[in-house]
Design an enzyme around this catalytic site. Structure first.
Site, PDB file in Angstrom:
ATOM      1  N   LYS A   1       0.815  -1.224   0.000  1.00 45.63           N
ATOM      2  CA  LYS A   1       0.000   0.000   0.000  1.00 45.63           C
ATOM      3  C   LYS A   1       0.846   1.270   0.000  1.00 45.63           C
ATOM      4  CE  LYS A   1      -3.300  -2.824  -0.187  1.00 45.63           C
ATOM      5  NZ  LYS A   1      -3.892  -3.099  -1.512  1.00 45.63           N
TER       6      LYS A   1
ATOM      7  N   GLU B   1      -1.900   8.624   7.867  1.00 46.39           N
ATOM      8  CA  GLU B   1      -2.769   9.426   7.002  1.00 46.39           C
ATOM      9  C   GLU B   1      -3.709  10.263   7.847  1.00 46.39           C
ATOM     10  OE1 GLU B   1      -5.074   7.124   4.200  1.00 46.39           O
ATOM     11  OE2 GLU B   1      -3.389   7.003   2.802  1.00 46.39           O
TER      12      GLU B   1
ATOM     13  N   HIS C   1     -17.103   6.431  -0.372  1.00 41.79           N
ATOM     14  CA  HIS C   1     -16.155   5.540  -1.043  1.00 41.79           C
ATOM     15  C   HIS C   1     -16.541   5.491  -2.516  1.00 41.79           C
ATOM     16  CE1 HIS C   1     -13.777   1.643  -1.378  1.00 41.79           C
ATOM     17  NE2 HIS C   1     -14.369   1.774  -2.542  1.00 41.79           N
TER      18      HIS C   1
ATOM     19  N   HIS D   1     -16.523  -3.307   6.436  1.00 36.07           N
ATOM     20  CA  HIS D   1     -15.708  -3.371   5.220  1.00 36.07           C
ATOM     21  C   HIS D   1     -16.237  -4.357   4.182  1.00 36.07           C
ATOM     22  CE1 HIS D   1     -13.002  -0.632   7.155  1.00 36.07           C
ATOM     23  NE2 HIS D   1     -12.834  -1.464   8.161  1.00 36.07           N
TER      24      HIS D   1
ATOM     25  N   LYS E   1     -18.987  -4.576   1.347  1.00 33.94           N
ATOM     26  CA  LYS E   1     -19.954  -3.757   0.610  1.00 33.94           C
ATOM     27  C   LYS E   1     -21.292  -4.475   0.580  1.00 33.94           C
ATOM     28  CE  LYS E   1     -16.196  -1.879  -2.071  1.00 33.94           C
ATOM     29  NZ  LYS E   1     -15.324  -2.160  -3.227  1.00 33.94           N
TER      30      LYS E   1
ATOM     31  N   GLU F   1      -9.424   3.137  -5.960  1.00 37.39           N
ATOM     32  CA  GLU F   1     -10.345   3.500  -4.871  1.00 37.39           C
ATOM     33  C   GLU F   1     -10.002   4.869  -4.306  1.00 37.39           C
ATOM     34  OE1 GLU F   1     -11.368  -0.813  -2.843  1.00 37.39           O
ATOM     35  OE2 GLU F   1     -10.197   0.638  -1.708  1.00 37.39           O
TER      36      GLU F   1
ATOM     37  N   GLU G   1      -6.345   3.104  -2.398  1.00 39.80           N
ATOM     38  CA  GLU G   1      -5.782   1.815  -2.820  1.00 39.80           C
ATOM     39  C   GLU G   1      -6.144   1.560  -4.277  1.00 39.80           C
ATOM     40  OE1 GLU G   1      -7.303  -1.355  -0.304  1.00 39.80           O
ATOM     41  OE2 GLU G   1      -6.818  -0.208   1.498  1.00 39.80           O
TER      42      GLU G   1
ATOM     43  N   ARG H   1      -8.011  -6.656  -9.514  1.00 40.46           N
ATOM     44  CA  ARG H   1      -8.877  -7.786  -9.897  1.00 40.46           C
ATOM     45  C   ARG H   1     -10.194  -7.281 -10.484  1.00 40.46           C
ATOM     46  NH1 ARG H   1      -9.605  -6.674  -4.469  1.00 40.46           N
ATOM     47  NH2 ARG H   1     -11.770  -6.135  -3.986  1.00 40.46           N
TER      48      ARG H   1
ATOM     49  N   VAL I   1     -16.522  -7.653  -7.362  1.00 40.21           N
ATOM     50  CA  VAL I   1     -17.885  -8.174  -7.203  1.00 40.21           C
ATOM     51  C   VAL I   1     -18.884  -7.253  -7.906  1.00 40.21           C
ATOM     52  CG1 VAL I   1     -19.707  -8.711  -5.525  1.00 40.21           C
ATOM     53  CG2 VAL I   1     -17.327  -9.266  -4.981  1.00 40.21           C
TER      54      VAL I   1
HETATM   55  C1  MV4 Z   1      -9.479   5.814   5.497  1.00 39.82           C
HETATM   56  C2  MV4 Z   1     -10.622   6.340   6.153  1.00 39.82           C
HETATM   57  C3  MV4 Z   1     -10.561   7.639   6.578  1.00 39.82           C
HETATM   58  N1  MV4 Z   1      -9.434   8.367   6.378  1.00 39.82           N
HETATM   59  N2  MV4 Z   1      -8.397   6.575   5.319  1.00 39.82           N
HETATM   60  C4  MV4 Z   1     -11.066   1.341   5.135  1.00 39.82           C
HETATM   61  C5  MV4 Z   1     -10.783   0.338   4.092  1.00 39.82           C
HETATM   62  C6  MV4 Z   1      -9.548   0.761   3.430  1.00 39.82           C
HETATM   63  N3  MV4 Z   1      -9.633   0.487   2.029  1.00 39.82           N
HETATM   64  C7  MV4 Z   1      -9.426   2.209   3.703  1.00 39.82           C
HETATM   65  N4  MV4 Z   1     -10.391   2.510   4.724  1.00 39.82           N
HETATM   66  C8  MV4 Z   1     -10.535   3.755   5.209  1.00 39.82           C
HETATM   67  N5  MV4 Z   1      -9.453   4.561   5.040  1.00 39.82           N
HETATM   68  C9  MV4 Z   1      -8.388   7.820   5.745  1.00 39.82           C
HETATM   69  N6  MV4 Z   1      -7.291   8.554   5.584  1.00 39.82           N
HETATM   70  C10 MV4 Z   1     -11.738   5.525   6.332  1.00 39.82           C
HETATM   71  C11 MV4 Z   1     -11.697   4.220   5.854  1.00 39.82           C
HETATM   72  C12 MV4 Z   1     -12.901   3.445   6.038  1.00 39.82           C
HETATM   73  C13 MV4 Z   1     -13.667   3.030   4.948  1.00 39.82           C
HETATM   74  C14 MV4 Z   1     -13.290   3.275   3.628  1.00 39.82           C
HETATM   75  C15 MV4 Z   1     -14.056   2.848   2.576  1.00 39.82           C
HETATM   76  C16 MV4 Z   1     -15.237   2.163   2.799  1.00 39.82           C
HETATM   77  C17 MV4 Z   1     -15.620   1.900   4.079  1.00 39.82           C
HETATM   78  C18 MV4 Z   1     -14.865   2.322   5.170  1.00 39.82           C
HETATM   79  C19 MV4 Z   1     -15.291   2.045   6.466  1.00 39.82           C
HETATM   80  C20 MV4 Z   1     -14.520   2.455   7.520  1.00 39.82           C
HETATM   81  C21 MV4 Z   1     -13.332   3.152   7.304  1.00 39.82           C
END
Ligand code: MV4
Length: 446
Positions: A116, A200, A208, A235, A237, A275, A287, A291, A294
């Protein structure tokens, strides 16, 4: 073009991939565990190979068995689907050593995006906006504290080998930082064998939003618009839609162009998802997934493209036949993930489906791997199907979704269908006003 493809997956996605192969005139090989002898993906394939016992580690994740199945059947390529080995760079390398094509990006690109920190550095170098944070991994707690003061609190400590929400710790204030760092490091060390972490700025109420891309590995790439996947629980969907109700066409074109250019410069091959968190009109890269996802059908419904066919073509070395101007976005699509789970507690509900009736009609698509009389085994993911609805605008899509949900009957097990029937009457959902925390708050209400 390939003549025979082995599908290293099960359930609805294995059927989805078989459909693309059939349209291209390609023979299919199913693989299955002993628990999946009666599965639909086995029945519909041209050939099948039993690759091991029920636990995935001894079957769907067992690389030597999959390589042997390729050799026995003469399959020239493997489609990994999602989950299982779909983002395993070592699997892509091993297939390459056996002269079997991996239907996906190169092992190098999978490895790059699996790290990452390297992924974020690459995104930033290619002009993609990222979340403010540390430049790469943080060293000592003292160094982390200095960087943290610059970023400000609250902040997140993220594991470089994490992703998808694994290995994240929140530090609300400077006092929380040492504990967040040490728990993130030790959890990452034991889960991934790598204790590298980065910092971060914490975004409080983002959406998202992910951008779908398609590249040919030869320097050409297009974007296929975005999906809004903010409705999630732990986490996972639950409900996805395209386009995002939060974006206008200028924002869509701007982020799409940035991402398509970056992916072209990377010489990325196949489909991928970049993302973002989206807050106050700004995009922040988090990220990249290498792939098929879904929720890819919502993109297919609004673009008319078959993403699996595009994956197969690009994996066989074909240049992209599409330019960005060829991509037309039409209408709105929503996907509901149908899980074999209690709709309130989300406890898995394996068992026998005694009655199964799927909705149909204009703009309704059901991707599922089950049938009436089928017994869902307890060993795997609880996703049993997806209901995808398309309409000429969001309102028509919601009307059609309400109708389709009312037609859907699955008896004998519990499913998440009743949750969706509730959600589509909620004003925030009808109005498209929700962030990544909306669903969990909704589920906690009395
Ligand atoms: C974050 C965030 C808030 N601020 N990064 C969770 C999954 C991973 N892919 C990244 N995630 C998050 N990163 C910063 N700087 C909040 C989340 C997060 C989240 C992100 C996407 C979809 C659902 C989530 C649920 C909780 C936290």
């Amino acid at each position: 073009m390939f003549e025979k493809i082995l599908i290293a997956n099960r359930g609805e996605i294995a059927l989805r991939i078989q459909r693309a192969c059939k349209e291209l005139g390609i023979k299919t090989v199913a693989v299955h565990s002993t628990a999946d002898e009666d599965a639909m993906h086995v029945r519909l394939a041209d050939e099948s190979v039993c690759i091991g016992p029920a636990p995935a580690a001894q079957s769907y994740l067992d690389i030597p068995s999959l390589v042997a199945a390729c050799e026995i059947t003469g399959a020239e390529a493997v489609h990994p689907g999602y989950g299982f080995l779909s983002e395993n760079a070592r699997f892509a390398d091993i297939l390459d050593e056996h002269k079997v094509a991996f239907i996906g990006p190169t092992a190098e690109h999978i490895r790059l995006m699996g790290d990452k920190i390297a992924a974020k550095e690459t995104a930033q170098r290619l002009g993609i906006p990222v979340v403010p944070g540390s430049d790469g991994a943080v060293g000592s707690n003292e160094e982390a504290a200095e960087v943290a003061e610059k970023i400000g609190f609250p902040l997140l400590v993220k594991a470089s080998s994490g992703g998808g929400g694994r290995g994240m710790k929140l530090a609300e204030t400077a006092e929380d930082l040492p504990t967040a760092l040490s728990t993130a490091r030790s959890e990452a060390k034991s889960a991934f064998g790598d204790d590298a972490v980065y910092l971060e700025k914490y975004l409080k109420k983002p959406r998202h939003i992910e951008v779908q891309v398609l590249g040919d590995g030869l320097g050409h790439a297009v974007h296929l618009g975005e999906r809004d996947c903010s409705l999630q629980r732990r986490h996972q969907k639950v409900f996805e839609e395209a386009p995002s109700p939060a974006l206008n066409s200028e924002e869509r074109a701007r982020i799409g162009a940035i991402v398509a250019k970056a992916v072209a410069d990377l010489k990325y091959r196949g489909v991928g998802t970049v993302e973002f968190l989206y807050e106050n009109g700004e995009f922040y890269f988090i990220e990249m997934n290498t792939r098929l996802q879904v929720e890819h059908p919502v993109t297919e419904m609004i673009t008319g493209l078959d993403l699996v066919i595009e994956q197969i073509r690009t994996a066989s070395g074909a240049p992209l036949a599409l330019s960005q101007d060829d991509i037309q976005f039409s209408g709105h699509a929503i996907e509901c993930r149908i899980n074999a789970e209690n709709p309130k507690t989300f406890t898995p509900s394996p068992g026998t489906i005694s009655y199964f009736h799927t909705p149909g009609g204009l703009g309704v698509r059901v991707d599922s791997g089950v049938y009436q009389g089928y017994t869902i085994p307890p060993y795997y993911d609880s996703l049993i199907g997806k209901l995808i609805v398309h309409g000429k605008n969001r309102n028509e899509c919601l009307m059609r979704l309400r109708r389709a949900l009312s037609e859907f009957v699955i008896d004998g097990i519990e499913t998440t269908i009743p949750l969706f029937s509730e959600l589509i009457s909620e004003p925030d959902i009808v109005n498209g006003i929700y962030d990544i925390h909306w669903l969990e708050k909704y589920l906690k209400r009395p």
